[in-house]
Every structure is written in structure tokens, then in C-alpha cells.
Design a protein around this motif. Structure first.
Motif, mmCIF file in Angstrom:
data_model
loop_
_atom_site.group_PDB
_atom_site.id
_atom_site.type_symbol
_atom_site.label_atom_id
_atom_site.label_comp_id
_atom_site.label_asym_id
_atom_site.label_seq_id
_atom_site.Cartn_x
_atom_site.Cartn_y
_atom_site.Cartn_z
ATOM 1 N N LEU A 22 0.827 -1.200 0.000
ATOM 2 C CA LEU A 22 0.000 0.000 0.000
ATOM 3 C C LEU A 22 0.864 1.254 0.000
ATOM 4 O O LEU A 22 1.919 1.294 0.631
ATOM 5 N N GLN A 23 0.393 2.273 -0.689
ATOM 6 C CA GLN A 23 1.096 3.556 -0.705
ATOM 7 C C GLN A 23 1.340 4.069 0.710
ATOM 8 O O GLN A 23 2.378 4.662 0.995
ATOM 9 N N SER A 24 0.402 3.816 1.614
ATOM 10 C CA SER A 24 0.483 4.325 2.977
ATOM 11 C C SER A 24 1.269 3.425 3.926
ATOM 12 O O SER A 24 1.466 3.777 5.090
ATOM 13 N N ASP A 25 1.722 2.286 3.452
ATOM 14 C CA ASP A 25 2.405 1.328 4.324
ATOM 15 C C ASP A 25 3.859 1.727 4.530
ATOM 16 O O ASP A 25 4.594 1.973 3.579
ATOM 17 N N GLU A 26 4.278 1.770 5.789
ATOM 18 C CA GLU A 26 5.656 2.134 6.134
ATOM 19 C C GLU A 26 6.438 0.971 6.750
ATOM 20 O O GLU A 26 7.587 1.145 7.146
ATOM 21 N N THR A 27 5.809 -0.203 6.814
ATOM 22 C CA THR A 27 6.362 -1.286 7.625
ATOM 23 C C THR A 27 6.780 -2.508 6.824
ATOM 24 O O THR A 27 7.806 -3.140 7.117
ATOM 25 N N MET A 28 5.996 -2.886 5.811
ATOM 26 C CA MET A 28 6.178 -4.181 5.149
ATOM 27 C C MET A 28 7.569 -4.396 4.573
ATOM 28 O O MET A 28 8.176 -5.447 4.751
ATOM 29 N N GLU A 29 8.071 -3.412 3.847
ATOM 30 C CA GLU A 29 9.350 -3.612 3.170
ATOM 31 C C GLU A 29 10.489 -3.822 4.164
ATOM 32 O O GLU A 29 11.375 -4.657 3.950
ATOM 33 N N VAL A 45 9.058 -5.046 -5.582
ATOM 34 C CA VAL A 45 7.946 -4.395 -4.888
ATOM 35 C C VAL A 45 7.269 -3.371 -5.791
ATOM 36 O O VAL A 45 7.924 -2.595 -6.475
ATOM 37 N N SER A 46 5.946 -3.398 -5.778
ATOM 38 C CA SER A 46 5.140 -2.379 -6.450
ATOM 39 C C SER A 46 4.248 -1.730 -5.405
ATOM 40 O O SER A 46 3.952 -2.330 -4.363
ATOM 41 N N ARG A 47 3.806 -0.520 -5.669
ATOM 42 C CA ARG A 47 2.923 0.197 -4.742
ATOM 43 C C ARG A 47 1.540 0.381 -5.365
ATOM 44 O O ARG A 47 1.415 0.510 -6.587
ATOM 45 N N ILE A 48 0.523 0.388 -4.507
ATOM 46 C CA ILE A 48 -0.839 0.619 -4.949
ATOM 47 C C ILE A 48 -1.401 1.813 -4.184
ATOM 48 O O ILE A 48 -1.153 1.968 -2.984
ATOM 49 N N SER A 49 -2.137 2.661 -4.876
ATOM 50 C CA SER A 49 -2.751 3.829 -4.230
ATOM 51 C C SER A 49 -3.666 3.368 -3.104
ATOM 52 O O SER A 49 -4.414 2.402 -3.246
ATOM 53 N N MET A 62 -9.529 -0.127 -3.914
ATOM 54 C CA MET A 62 -8.247 -0.667 -4.373
ATOM 55 C C MET A 62 -8.428 -1.753 -5.422
ATOM 56 O O MET A 62 -7.497 -2.065 -6.164
ATOM 57 N N GLU A 63 -9.615 -2.327 -5.508
ATOM 58 C CA GLU A 63 -9.866 -3.333 -6.540
ATOM 59 C C GLU A 63 -9.608 -2.767 -7.929
ATOM 60 O O GLU A 63 -9.064 -3.458 -8.802
ATOM 61 N N MET A 64 -9.964 -1.498 -8.149
ATOM 62 C CA MET A 64 -9.775 -0.870 -9.456
ATOM 63 C C MET A 64 -8.301 -0.620 -9.755
ATOM 64 O O MET A 64 -7.880 -0.652 -10.908
ATOM 65 N N ASP A 65 -7.503 -0.367 -8.719
ATOM 66 C CA ASP A 65 -6.092 -0.026 -8.912
ATOM 67 C C ASP A 65 -5.152 -1.226 -8.876
ATOM 68 O O ASP A 65 -3.988 -1.121 -9.252
ATOM 69 N N PRO A 67 -4.961 -4.055 -10.702
ATOM 70 C CA PRO A 67 -4.328 -4.479 -11.965
ATOM 71 C C PRO A 67 -3.144 -3.597 -12.364
ATOM 72 O O PRO A 67 -2.118 -4.113 -12.826
ATOM 73 N N CYS A 68 -3.267 -2.304 -12.191
ATOM 74 C CA CYS A 68 -2.171 -1.396 -12.538
ATOM 75 C C CYS A 68 -0.954 -1.659 -11.665
ATOM 76 O O CYS A 68 0.176 -1.715 -12.155
ATOM 77 N N ALA A 69 -1.171 -1.845 -10.365
ATOM 78 C CA ALA A 69 -0.057 -2.104 -9.453
ATOM 79 C C ALA A 69 0.645 -3.412 -9.798
ATOM 80 O O ALA A 69 1.876 -3.491 -9.830
ATOM 81 N N ALA A 70 -0.135 -4.457 -10.097
ATOM 82 C CA ALA A 70 0.461 -5.736 -10.483
ATOM 83 C C ALA A 70 1.203 -5.609 -11.809
ATOM 84 O O ALA A 70 2.266 -6.211 -12.005
ATOM 85 N N GLY A 71 0.645 -4.801 -12.706
ATOM 86 C CA GLY A 71 1.256 -4.627 -14.020
ATOM 87 C C GLY A 71 2.556 -3.862 -13.991
ATOM 88 O O GLY A 71 3.327 -3.907 -14.958
ATOM 89 N N LEU A 72 2.829 -3.154 -12.901
ATOM 90 C CA LEU A 72 4.086 -2.419 -12.781
ATOM 91 C C LEU A 72 5.239 -3.285 -12.276
ATOM 92 O O LEU A 72 6.384 -2.840 -12.267
ATOM 93 N N LEU A 73 4.952 -4.511 -11.856
ATOM 94 C CA LEU A 73 6.036 -5.448 -11.580
ATOM 95 C C LEU A 73 6.716 -5.799 -12.900
ATOM 96 O O LEU A 73 6.075 -5.779 -13.951
#
Length: 240
Positions: A22-29, A45-49, A62-65, A67-73
Motif C-alpha cells: 500500500l502507498q500508505s504502508d511504512e512497515t512491510m518492506e 515491490v510495487s505500490r498501490i494507491s 483498491m480493486e480498481m487499482d 491491476p495497474c499495481a500488479a502490471g508495474l512489476l
């Protein structure tokens, strides 16, 4: 001046992992870096709005976004597994829908998410009753609890920090998470403790919670990474 060169093998000969954060996530990475097994394992890693505040509506968007996030991998990479890093949205969008959207946009042998991973971990431990700690509002928590119930996992012990602002969630002191998890995990009605949300900092407290409660201590990132590694054929000690 044109110079000669040769091509080396693609990195990740032992495993290729994709992660949508998630764009707002500061922990996962940061927690992923500490969890990766040794060897030539590549993590992309890709980010999603994502919204600044968590609600059922913002999660569903986030369902709409996705595919775009996955496609940026990287398109040149055939992934062993791709993980979608949001526990609450996994329950709102649906795990099967998430897998379909990710597979449509990148090459991957497997897709997982924190809810699917938690279900797999509970099967591994033979757990069907959780003490569930979330940072979410009760509306968002109710969706997660319903999804877990559909998968045969009850949450008879439940507590929340009731914090909708993602920035604040990422800054919740691990000591506060630890103390809340230990208090909830002491309840005999729960067979394990689950700290839900990929933005919670849990890796440094899992051992303390486990030892204090004398039962498995689980978290979103721990479960997700363990499941990703397992699906990729990698060994790890994340559940030990």
C-alpha cells in the motif's frame, strides 16, 4: 565507442517474489528485508494507491487499482509468487478476486494475501479460535472477522485500537501492540493470537507475545511472508 558485454543470468535463481504494498504502508518492506531467507532470492515491490484513512469504501476502491499495481512489476520476470499486502482489503475485495486481478497482469505461479496466508497458518497449527487484535474501526474489523468465520476460524477474543488513520497505525508503539496482544492472548478461549495489519510493527515482539501467552503469536506480515516463501519452495523459520 561501443564496448562488448555479456549477459548474466537474471537475479533470483533461488526464488523470485513479488509484493504489492500500500502507498500508505511504512512497515512491510523493512520487515520483509529482515525475513528473507539467504541465497539468490529476488524481491520486487510495487505500490498501490491507498487512502489516508481506512474504511470499507476506501478498501474496496483498491480493486480498481490492483491491476495497474500488479502490471508495474517487471514483465520480464516469471514470479514464483506475488503477495498483495493488505489484510483488511483482502477481506473486502475477496481473496479469489485479488488472485485473478494479479494473475491477469503479471507472470506468477501463485498469488497470496494476508487472509489466505493466515488461513494456511491456522491449518498448519491446527488453530480454529483466534484472539484478534486490529488497529481498524469496528466496521472494517467486522468484515475481517466474517471472512475468517467463513474459513472456519472463530475470533471469540477481539480488540481494536480503533485507529482509521494509516500514518498513526504505522507509528503505534510496538510495546503497545505487545501489551495488548499479551492481554488478549491470556484468554483461554483463544488458541493463538493474531495481530492484524501489514502496517503494524510486529516482528520485534512476536517472541515476547508467544512466550507470555504460551501459544502461537501471529501477525499479518509474518503470515504473508511465510506463505509466500512456502509457495515459492523456500524454507524459513518465521513460525518457529
Amino acid at each position: 565507442m561501443s564496448l562488448p558485454y555479456s549477459l548474466a543470468p537474471q537475479i533470483g535463481t533461488a526464488g523470485r517474489l513479488g509484493l504489492i504494498v500500500l502507498q500508505s504502508d511504512e512497515t512491510m518492506e523493512a520487515e520483509l528485508r529482515g525475513a528473507l531467507p539467504t541465497g539468490d532470492i529476488a524481491a520486487f515491490v510495487s505500490r498501490i494507491s491507498s487512502a489516508a484513512e481506512v474504511s470499507s469504501e476506501s478498501l474496496a476502491k483498491m480493486e480498481m487499482d490492483l491491476p495497474c499495481a500488479a502490471g508495474l512489476l517487471p514483465k520480464s520476470v516469471a514470479f514464483d509468487v506475488v503477495g498483495y499486502g493488505c489484510t483488511s482489503a483482502s477481506s473486502v475485495i475477496g481473496t479469489e478476486r485479488i488472485a485473478d486481478l494479479v494473475r491477469a497482469e503479471c507472470q506468477t505461479s501463485a498469488v497470496t494475501d494476508p487472509v489466505s496466508a493466515l488461513v494456511a497458518v491456522c491449518k498448519e497449527f491446527g488453530v480454529s479460535k483466534l484472539a484478534l487484535l486490529t488497529p481498524y474501526t469496528e466496521e472494517v474489523s467486522d468484515s475481517l472477522r466474517a471472512t475468517l468465520m467463513q474459513n472456519g476460524i472463530e475470533t471469540p477474543v477481539f480488540g481494536t485500537f480503533n485507529e482509521p488513520v494509516e500514518t498513526n497505525v504505522a507509528r503505534i508503539d510496538p510495546a503497545s501492540i505487545r501489551d495488548a496482544a499479551i492481554k488478549m492472548g491470556a484468554d483461554k478461549g483463544a488458541e493463538a493470537v493474531f495481530m492484524s495489519c501489514t502496517n503494524l510493527r510486529t516482528f520485534g515482539i512476536l517472541k515476547d507475545v508467544k512466550e507470555a501467552c504460551a501459544k502461537p503469536a501471529l501477525s499479518s506480515n509474518q503470515a504473508l511472508f511465510w506463505h509466500m516463501f512456502k509457495l515459492a519452495g523456500l524454507s524459513s523459520d518465521l513460525l518457529s
